[in-house]
Design a protein around this motif. Structure first.
Motif, PDB file in Angstrom:
ATOM      1  N   ARG A 140      73.144  70.798  50.029  1.00 27.53           N
ATOM      2  CA  ARG A 140      73.464  69.554  50.697  1.00 27.53           C
ATOM      3  C   ARG A 140      71.694  69.511  51.480  1.00 27.53           C
ATOM      4  O   ARG A 140      71.441  68.446  51.366  1.00 27.53           O
ATOM      5  CB  ARG A 140      74.431  69.565  51.835  1.00 27.53           C
ATOM      6  N   ILE A 141      71.384  70.645  52.042  1.00 28.57           N
ATOM      7  CA  ILE A 141      70.119  70.382  52.641  1.00 28.57           C
ATOM      8  C   ILE A 141      69.007  69.842  51.422  1.00 28.57           C
ATOM      9  O   ILE A 141      68.152  69.060  51.717  1.00 28.57           O
ATOM     10  CB  ILE A 141      69.705  71.672  53.292  1.00 28.57           C
ATOM     11  N   GLY A 142      68.960  70.706  50.438  1.00 31.13           N
ATOM     12  CA  GLY A 142      68.207  70.354  49.266  1.00 31.13           C
ATOM     13  C   GLY A 142      68.481  68.762  48.798  1.00 31.13           C
ATOM     14  O   GLY A 142      67.082  68.313  48.639  1.00 31.13           O
ATOM     15  N   ALA A 143      69.411  68.442  49.023  1.00 29.09           N
ATOM     16  CA  ALA A 143      69.530  66.790  48.608  1.00 29.09           C
ATOM     17  C   ALA A 143      68.957  65.910  49.738  1.00 29.09           C
ATOM     18  O   ALA A 143      68.474  64.981  49.333  1.00 29.09           O
ATOM     19  CB  ALA A 143      71.069  66.533  48.317  1.00 29.09           C
ATOM     20  N   ILE A 144      69.127  66.326  50.750  1.00 37.06           N
ATOM     21  CA  ILE A 144      68.717  65.577  51.935  1.00 37.06           C
ATOM     22  C   ILE A 144      67.036  65.493  51.841  1.00 37.06           C
ATOM     23  O   ILE A 144      66.426  64.470  51.935  1.00 37.06           O
ATOM     24  CB  ILE A 144      68.925  65.976  53.349  1.00 37.06           C
ATOM     25  N   LEU A 145      66.414  66.658  51.736  1.00 32.89           N
ATOM     26  CA  LEU A 145      64.907  66.787  51.600  1.00 32.89           C
ATOM     27  C   LEU A 145      64.563  66.100  50.090  1.00 32.89           C
ATOM     28  O   LEU A 145      63.317  65.509  50.315  1.00 32.89           O
ATOM     29  CB  LEU A 145      64.707  68.315  51.531  1.00 32.89           C
ATOM     30  N   THR A 146      65.264  66.368  49.127  1.00 38.00           N
ATOM     31  CA  THR A 146      64.734  65.467  48.083  1.00 38.00           C
ATOM     32  C   THR A 146      64.789  64.117  48.155  1.00 38.00           C
ATOM     33  O   THR A 146      63.999  63.357  47.524  1.00 38.00           O
ATOM     34  CB  THR A 146      65.498  65.850  46.815  1.00 38.00           C
ATOM     35  N   ASP A 147      65.811  63.655  48.822  1.00 40.87           N
ATOM     36  CA  ASP A 147      65.814  62.007  49.065  1.00 40.87           C
ATOM     37  C   ASP A 147      64.668  61.778  50.065  1.00 40.87           C
ATOM     38  O   ASP A 147      63.927  60.411  49.667  1.00 40.87           O
ATOM     39  CB  ASP A 147      67.354  62.029  49.647  1.00 40.87           C
ATOM     40  N   LYS A 148      64.430  62.350  50.766  1.00 44.09           N
ATOM     41  CA  LYS A 148      63.271  62.024  51.920  1.00 44.09           C
ATOM     42  C   LYS A 148      62.033  62.035  51.068  1.00 44.09           C
ATOM     43  O   LYS A 148      61.292  61.059  51.284  1.00 44.09           O
ATOM     44  CB  LYS A 148      63.339  63.024  52.936  1.00 44.09           C
ATOM     45  N   ALA A 149      61.913  63.019  50.231  1.00 44.35           N
ATOM     46  CA  ALA A 149      60.460  63.218  49.404  1.00 44.35           C
ATOM     47  C   ALA A 149      60.489  61.914  48.601  1.00 44.35           C
ATOM     48  O   ALA A 149      59.304  61.367  48.038  1.00 44.35           O
ATOM     49  CB  ALA A 149      60.595  64.534  48.545  1.00 44.35           C
TER      50      ALA A 149
END
Length: 514
Positions: free
Chosen positions: A489-498
């Motif tokens: 979930r953290i990785g998905a948030i960071l990927t979406d922001k990037a």
């Protein structure tokens, strides 16, 4: 096969001495630091998201320190990590554990990926092109099993806290939870009396024969043939229940045949149990036994008890025409914690496993979970809320379904939470209707169904069926899945922001070019 090493004047065995470092050393030329690992922001696969979540924990000094302290404190705390033979570093153990669960891999697939997947090897600290170190399959199994449910629960708190830093607008923002349970199945076949009896007989005959062979006691040379005999009678008893005409005479003949085949099956099993008991007495009188043999004998005796219980139940149910109380039934002799669960879902008559209750917040992080052994939803609701509040003080609102309702639960939850969305069963009074019409109640109740998405995500990412053995293995498997899901979930948030930052820069570049 114990490997003896001499180190600093002490003797260390392979089984009980490991020198462990927390994180991989990256000091050689050509090494790529974990901070410099790049991920494709357009990728929709699970691996980049999970690794990005791990990278986020690694790069945040506070989170990293907390996780590493927990790893050092809980993994083999009774041993000195500074002495002994070099073991797998603790960071690698965590990475491999969450990879296995979140991607629903078995150990064979994990073994292949950690040895040949470039990005995963970079996360493990093997970024140099000339670094050809590979992990053995048994090494992966032994080390991942060092992660305990208690350790993973503490790590999950750190991970969720780090995730909240990405999504919470204010540190004092209240957490709103939604609680529900689902069944994680155990890796067992469908339990019938005759199937479980065959499992027990197979283990009794095999283990007794091997012990007699080791201690040179005759009588079990044809043990494979004996197993085939038992299997043949078990299959005959199975087939006797099938087909047949519906006339009274045909029904009587079929019932007589069923009793006859089951009687032959239990008689042969009982005869082999008598022989096994005689062999155990002979083993006990010999001086050739050792500690391993004693443990094996205890295991054989347990399987003998299982077989005798099944013979008794077959006799009472099939031959004597009685019924077996549910409390006396055992659904697996290998996974003894397995429960027969009927939740009334369409198309699903029953599930074999254990219930798992989860608490998800509005940011889609799983705050807490609990494995429910011989418990129902209404029995764990108070402990779930209180345990979640002990971990996250800002937790103030929670929603449930009707299965959690109990009169005492309603009163106790009001003392713990600001808002409780727990529908009542049966006809509701005017006072209850007024309470359920409030804005806070409706908002929490309307968003409760979103927890089904979290349950589905957990099932897709490993929690459909638990392949690990024993109740401790089951709890470890569930806890690892929760940690892995929050990291993804953290990785998905960071990927979406990037991705959004990249699209914004592209639009700005195109605008300037025009």
């Amino acid at each position: 096969f114990t490997l003896i090493l001499l180190n600093r004047g002490h003797i260390y065995s392979r089984a009980n001495a490991n020198m462990r470092i927390v994180e991989p050393h990256q000091t050689e030329i050509g090494d790529l630091p974990i901070a410099d690992i790049k991920f494709n922001i357009k990728s929709r696969d699970d691996i980049p998201q999970l690794l990005r979540g791990l990278q986020y924990i690694y790069l945040n000094d506070e989170l990293k320190l907390n996780v590493f302290d927990l790893l050092e404190k809980h993994i083999q705390p009774e041993r000195d990590h500074n002495n002994g033979r070099p073991g797998m570093n603790l960071w690698s153990i965590l990475v491999m554990g969450v990879l296995r669960l979140d991607l629903n891999w078995d150990y064979d697939r994990l073994h292949e990926q950690v040895n040949h997947h470039r990005t995963i090897r970079q996360m493990l600290g093997h970024s140099d092109f000339f670094d050809t170190e590979e992990y053995a399959l048994q090494t992966l199994k032994d080390n991942v099993r060092l992660l305990t449910p208690e350790l993973l629960d503490c790590i999950n708190q750190v991970v969720v806290t780090g995730g909240h830093c990405l999504v919470k607008k204010q540190e004092t923002e209240k957490l709103r939870g939604r609680c529900d349970s689902f069944v994680v199945e155990t890796d067992v076949h469908y339990p019938t009396d005759i199937n479980i009896l065959f499992d027990a007989m197979r283990k009794v005959i095999t283990l007794t024969a091997k012990q007699c062979e080791t201690n040179q006691i005759p009588g079990w040379r044809q043990y494979r043939y004996h197993i085939r005999q038992v299997k043949q009678l078990q299959r005959t008893a199975q087939l006797a229940k099938r087909g047949g005409r519906k006339t009274d005479e045909a029904k009587a003949m079929k019932a007589s045949k069923i009793i006859e085949t089951h009687q032959h099956y239990t008689d042969l099993s009982q005869a082999h149990l008598v022989r096994a008991k005689d062999s155990l007495e002979a083993l006990a009188s010999t001086d050739l036994g050792n500690l391993i043999d004693n443990l094996q004998r205890l295991e054989i005796e347990q399987y003998i008890q299982d077989a005798e219980r099944q013979i008794d139940q077959i006799t009472r149910r099939v031959i004597q025409g009685g019924t077996i109380p549910h409390s006396e039934k055992v659904f697996s002799i290998f996974q003894r914690h397995t429960e027969w669960i009927v939740k009334g879902k369409a198309g699903i008559n029953q599930e074999l496993g254990l219930r798992v209750c989860i608490m998800e917040d509005q940011h889609q992080f799983i705050l807490h979970h609990q494995v429910m052994e011989n418990q129902t939803d209404d029995q764990v609701v108070i402990s779930m809320v209180s345990e979640t509040q002990s971990r996250f003080k800002e937790f103030s609102t929670c929603s449930f379904d009707k299965g959690y309702h109990y009169s005492d639960n309603q009163e106790k939850l009001k003392e713990l939470l600001d808002t409780v969305a727990l529908p009542r069963k049966g006809k509701r009074s005017k006072k209850v209707q007024a309470l359920e019409s409030t804005t806070e109640y409706r908002q929490a109740h309307d968003k409760h169904s979103a927890v089904e998405s979290a349950i589905n995500a957990l099932e897709v990412h490993g929690l459909d069926c638990c392949p690990d053995h024993g109740i401790e293995g089951f709890k470890r498997y569930v806890a690892l899945a929760v940690v892995a899901r929050n990291l993804q979930r953290i990785g998905a948030i960071l990927t979406d922001k990037a991705r959004k930052d990249f699209e914004r820069q592209e639009r700005k570049r195109l605008k300037q070019a025009a």
